[in-house]
Write a protein that holds these residues in place. Structure first.
Motif, PDB file in Angstrom:
ATOM      1  N   MET A 251      37.492   8.072  64.440  1.00 22.94           N
ATOM      2  CA  MET A 251      36.753   9.332  64.315  1.00 22.94           C
ATOM      3  C   MET A 251      35.251   9.077  64.427  1.00 22.94           C
ATOM      4  O   MET A 251      34.521   9.839  65.079  1.00 22.94           O
ATOM      5  N   GLY A 252      34.761   8.007  63.801  1.00 23.78           N
ATOM      6  CA  GLY A 252      33.345   7.672  63.890  1.00 23.78           C
ATOM      7  C   GLY A 252      32.914   7.399  65.312  1.00 23.78           C
ATOM      8  O   GLY A 252      31.819   7.807  65.740  1.00 23.78           O
ATOM      9  N   ILE A 253      33.746   6.729  66.085  1.00 25.69           N
ATOM     10  CA  ILE A 253      33.448   6.480  67.492  1.00 25.69           C
ATOM     11  C   ILE A 253      33.305   7.796  68.247  1.00 25.69           C
ATOM     12  O   ILE A 253      32.397   7.973  69.067  1.00 25.69           O
ATOM     13  N   SER A 254      34.189   8.747  67.962  1.00 30.96           N
ATOM     14  CA  SER A 254      34.147  10.035  68.661  1.00 30.96           C
ATOM     15  C   SER A 254      32.854  10.786  68.401  1.00 30.96           C
ATOM     16  O   SER A 254      32.340  11.493  69.277  1.00 30.96           O
ATOM     17  N   ILE A 255      32.304  10.643  67.190  1.00 37.47           N
ATOM     18  CA  ILE A 255      31.058  11.333  66.851  1.00 37.47           C
ATOM     19  C   ILE A 255      29.868  10.688  67.543  1.00 37.47           C
ATOM     20  O   ILE A 255      28.986  11.372  68.071  1.00 37.47           O
ATOM     21  N   ALA A 256      29.834   9.361  67.559  1.00 42.40           N
ATOM     22  CA  ALA A 256      28.636   8.642  67.988  1.00 42.40           C
ATOM     23  C   ALA A 256      28.518   8.461  69.489  1.00 42.40           C
ATOM     24  O   ALA A 256      27.436   8.148  69.986  1.00 42.40           O
ATOM     25  N   LEU A 257      29.602   8.634  70.238  1.00 38.07           N
ATOM     26  CA  LEU A 257      29.519   8.350  71.678  1.00 38.07           C
ATOM     27  C   LEU A 257      28.640   9.350  72.426  1.00 38.07           C
ATOM     28  O   LEU A 257      28.126   9.057  73.503  1.00 38.07           O
ATOM     29  N   PHE A 258      28.407  10.526  71.854  1.00 36.80           N
ATOM     30  CA  PHE A 258      27.699  11.593  72.557  1.00 36.80           C
ATOM     31  C   PHE A 258      26.222  11.260  72.753  1.00 36.80           C
ATOM     32  O   PHE A 258      25.630  11.596  73.784  1.00 36.80           O
TER      33      PHE A 258
END
Length: 419
Positions: A251-258
């Motif tokens: 979930m953290g990866i999904s937030i930060a990739l943007f």
């Protein structure tokens, strides 16, 4: 919003908000500071990293400086959480971490070179490693099973407010400089660094004046602090907190990739920086609005329905960001992404809190805080690499991880509230 919340939890939430504002200043200020030529970089630029064969650029130096905080902070959290469990103390470690954060922020003003900036950023990563898991552990111990989700929702809401508004304030502080106070002149950068330090020391004052350790942590320092990967009960293959930690990492990866894809997003959607900032903030805005009600609902209706619903929603919300073609639809997708994260965050921490044994909150909850920190550090690196294949690739990759997270939670995490 905060009715029924323990006063000490509110103080911890306000302290975390002040700290988050100060620390998030640096996300904006440090890249600008390195690009301003105030810090000499001539001896570093153009060199080749011996092992990786990568040419050193200003962007690489900025990336190292920012990522160092996340990686050191995340990897140190299990140790600091375990230390606070073993000694049966919380407050003293929170205060120590805040001192490191504040002192290092103020010391940036006097840093003569890049190597000193790296050292100060490393000290801040260590400081955050003390404050984050230990504060969460204290919030957990000040709650009951019936109020844990709500209390964690309140805490996360204030933290996200600080994290969301800090960069906006930082940009204004830097741009409005220089300043003159009683004949003393400060550049915009100096003022921003001192403001970041002030945030940490405001937090220090609040915790000192209004927060104490729960009585039980003085008497029940934990002895068995082993880290569990396999489920000790034999019901599932994995320990539920470990499984939830892996899901939180994804979930953290999904937030930060943007964040890394700003130029790509703006080009694809034909938009400017303002619309991108709204899209970036949409996830945080949804969390600020929903953390408390979802946390309290999980106290009443159970943790698992929200966890499953959140990860079920996360996969399509992330995937669609790779195929939308207008700024408005991206904003909607980002808002839905934020709803998914809100459904996971407080209930997930509440599950770990429910499962934590007496005196082991720091060790247990640090699994989730470490995982989230690693995710936010890995996300920009992953998207920066994957976008070379196509605009959709990083979002599709993250959506696949969300599906894996859903499978992990469905198969390995049971309901923790009594029927």
């Amino acid at each position: 919003m905060v009715l029924g919340t323990d006063r000490r939890v509110l103080v911890l939430a306000l302290a975390r908000m002040a700290d988050a504002i100060g620390n998030s200043f640096l996300i904006i200020v440090l890249p600008l500071y390195l690009a301003s030529d105030i810090i000499p970089l001539e001896g570093l630029l153009g060199a080749t990293v011996p092992v990786l064969g990568i040419t050193v650029t200003t962007e690489l130096l900025i990336g190292v400086l920012l990522s160092l905080f996340g990686f050191l902070n995340s990897f140190a959290q299990p140790f600091t959480g375990r230390l606070s469990d073993r000694t049966g103390k919380r407050r003293i470690y929170i205060l120590f971490g805040l001192v490191l954060l504040g002192a290092a922020s103020a010391a940036y003003v006097f840093a003569p070179n890049y190597e000193t900036l790296v050292l100060l950023r490393a000290l801040q990563g260590l400081g955050a490693a003390f404050t984050i898991p230990v504060t969460i552990a204290l919030v957990n111990e000040l709650a009951t099973t019936e109020s844990r989700g709500g209390n964690l929702g309140v805490f996360n809401t204030f933290r996200l407010i600080g994290f969301g508004f800090g960069p906006i304030i930082a940009g204004f502080v830097v741009a409005a400089g220089p300043y003159t106070f009683s004949g003393i002149s400060l550049s915009g950068f100096d003022a921003a660094f001192y403001a970041a330090a002030l945030g940490a020391f405001i937090s220090f004052g609040l915790v000192t004046a209004f927060v104490s350790d729960p009585e039980k942590t003085d008497d029940l320092a934990a002895d068995d602090l082993s880290f569990q990967v396999r489920d000790s009960t034999g019901k599932q293959a994995l320990d539920p907190v470990f499984a939830l930690g892996v899901a939180t990492l994804f979930m953290g990866i999904s937030i930060a990739l943007f964040a890394t894809l700003q130029e790509n997003v703006n080009t694809r959607l034909g938009q400017g920086e303002f619309l991108f900032s709204i899209q970036f903030a949409a996830v945080i805005i949804a969390n600020v609005l929903l953390q408390v009600p979802i946390g309290r609902a999980s106290d009443q209706y159970g943790r698992r329905p929200f966890l499953l619903g959140g990860f079920l929603l996360l996969a399509p919300a992330v995937f669609v960001q790779g195929i939308v073609t207008s700024p408005i639809t991206m904003i909607v997708a980002r808002l839905i992404h934020g709803v998914a994260v809100a459904m996971v965050f407080a209930p997930g921490l509440a599950v770990a809190g429910d499962l934590a044994k007496e005196g082991q909150s720091g060790t247990t909850l640090s699994v989730l805080t470490m995982a989230f920190g690693l995710g936010t550090a890995i996300g920009p690196l992953a998207s920066g690499y994957l976008v070379r294949f196509s605009f959709l690739t990083p979002f599709a990759f993250s959506a696949v991880l969300a599906v894996v997270a859903l499978a992990l939670v469905y198969s390995q995490v049971e309901e923790t509230l009594p029927a």
